[in-house]
Write a protein that holds these residues in place. Structure first.
Motif, short mmCIF file in Angstrom:
data_model
loop_
_atom_site.label_atom_id
_atom_site.label_comp_id
_atom_site.label_asym_id
_atom_site.label_seq_id
_atom_site.Cartn_x
_atom_site.Cartn_y
_atom_site.Cartn_z
N LEU A 43 0.74 -1.29 -0.05
CA LEU A 43 0.02 -0.05 -0.06
C LEU A 43 0.82 1.11 0.11
O LEU A 43 0.44 2.38 -0.47
N SER A 44 2.01 1.14 0.90
CA SER A 44 2.90 2.43 0.62
C SER A 44 3.37 2.75 -0.67
O SER A 44 3.49 3.75 -0.99
N SER A 45 3.83 1.53 -1.32
CA SER A 45 4.48 1.62 -2.46
C SER A 45 3.42 2.22 -3.75
O SER A 45 3.90 3.08 -4.46
N VAL A 119 22.83 -2.32 0.24
CA VAL A 119 22.46 -0.84 -0.54
C VAL A 119 22.83 0.28 0.26
O VAL A 119 22.19 0.55 1.45
N MET A 120 23.80 1.30 -0.05
CA MET A 120 24.07 2.42 0.66
C MET A 120 23.59 3.55 -0.37
O MET A 120 23.54 3.44 -1.70
N LEU A 130 13.66 1.65 -1.12
CA LEU A 130 14.26 0.43 -0.92
C LEU A 130 13.57 -0.28 0.23
O LEU A 130 13.52 -1.59 0.28
N HIS A 131 13.22 0.54 1.23
CA HIS A 131 12.50 -0.09 2.55
C HIS A 131 11.39 -0.85 2.14
O HIS A 131 10.95 -1.79 2.86
N LEU A 133 10.62 -2.96 -0.46
CA LEU A 133 11.08 -3.86 -1.39
C LEU A 133 10.79 -5.19 -0.59
O LEU A 133 11.07 -5.40 0.81
N GLU A 134 10.24 -5.95 -1.18
CA GLU A 134 9.69 -7.42 -0.10
C GLU A 134 11.00 -8.08 -0.01
O GLU A 134 10.93 -9.16 0.91
N ASN A 135 11.94 -7.95 -0.59
CA ASN A 135 13.40 -8.99 -0.56
C ASN A 135 14.21 -8.48 0.47
O ASN A 135 15.07 -8.97 1.16
N GLU A 136 13.74 -7.08 0.96
CA GLU A 136 14.49 -6.53 2.22
C GLU A 136 15.76 -6.35 1.96
O GLU A 136 16.48 -7.05 3.01
N PRO A 137 16.54 -5.59 1.09
CA PRO A 137 17.97 -5.61 1.20
C PRO A 137 18.35 -4.77 2.39
O PRO A 137 17.87 -3.86 3.04
#
Length: 257
Positions: A43-45, A119-120, A130-131, A133-137
């Motif tokens: 929902l946020s995305s 990821v920086m 990035l936050h 993303l479902e893969n949570e880097p």
């Protein structure tokens, strides 16, 4: 119900929202057999993409007067094509830097299936994307002094943080490309970009072809600091030849109409 991939699930959320006008997090989590945390990220995305409005416990459809408005700042087809090609160069478990910018930001959705990324970034908007993303880097931020002109953190603190790490790749944009010198920028704060290039083993510049051979005074990265330049296929053959002659790995992304 089998587990749906992120893109399909978000499409189905929008379809459901269009028919009902309102959805709840717990209802969606049960229907798609996933966690409420994942649904909140969806929902946020979707809200960041201007496709719905969040509310406590769920989301509502956009009012009609909003959906009829034209977005004034759309990401160009060139930027999207370049970003997709750039993201394809990221390998699983890579440690990467993503500098602030609209083209670099367009890479983020294409990183959602890559495992183990670190990821920086110096950009709040990229960090937020990035936050989601479902893969949570693993997310790292430079910190530092906020610079309104670049909408990113800059300065000595950010440089010190970067020097504490080493990275596989840097993805960075540019305001212009000087064929003789390298990448250029309107921003006079170029120290952080140079530190980024120093702590990364591969420097990948992403820039639209219309910016190449544009005259801008501030040199950001000399050609000696650049490994790969990704642009679009509207770059003239003459300019392609000049860049390739410098020993730069030139990639021209295909832009579809």
């Amino acid at each position: 119900m089998t587990k749906r991939n992120t893109q399909q699930r978000r499409h189905n959320i929008l379809t459901k929202l269009a028919s009902q006008g309102e959805v709840s997090v717990d209802e969606l989590a049960e229907e798609f057999e996933t966690s409420e945390v994942t649904i909140r990220k969806d929902l946020s995305s979707l809200e960041k993409s201007g496709l719905l409005l969040r509310k406590y416990g769920g989301a509502i459809a956009l009012p009609q007067e909003i959906t009829n408005l034209e977005h004034s700042e759309k990401v160009s087809k060139q930027k999207l094509a370049i970003a997709e090609v750039a993201a394809a160069h990221v390998r699983e478990h890579n440690r990467i830097i993503i500098d602030s910018g609209r083209t670099t930001a367009a890479m983020i959705p294409h990183l959602s299936q890559k495992k183990g990324l670190v990821v920086m970034t110096n950009s709040l908007s990229i960090a937020n994307a990035l936050h989601e993303l479902e893969n949570e880097p693993t997310l790292l931020m430079t910190g530092g002094t906020w610079d309104a002109s670049s909408e990113a953190f800059q300065g000595k603190v950010a440089e010190l943080v970067l020097r504490s790490y080493d990275f596989d790749q840097l993805f960075i944009g540019a305001d212009g490309i000087d064929i003789e010198r390298g990448t250029t920028t309107f921003n006079e704060l170029i120290g952080l970009s140079r530190v980024m290039s120093e702590v990364a083993r591969e420097v990948i510049v992403v820039v639209e072809s219309e910016k190449i051979d544009r005259k801008i005074p501030n040199l950001e990265l000399p050609w000696s600091s650049v490994d790969t330049l990704i642009t679009d296929n509207q770059l003239s053959q003459a300019l392609q030849d000049k860049i390739s002659a410098l020993g730069i790995n030139l990639i021209c992304a295909n832009v579809t109409e």
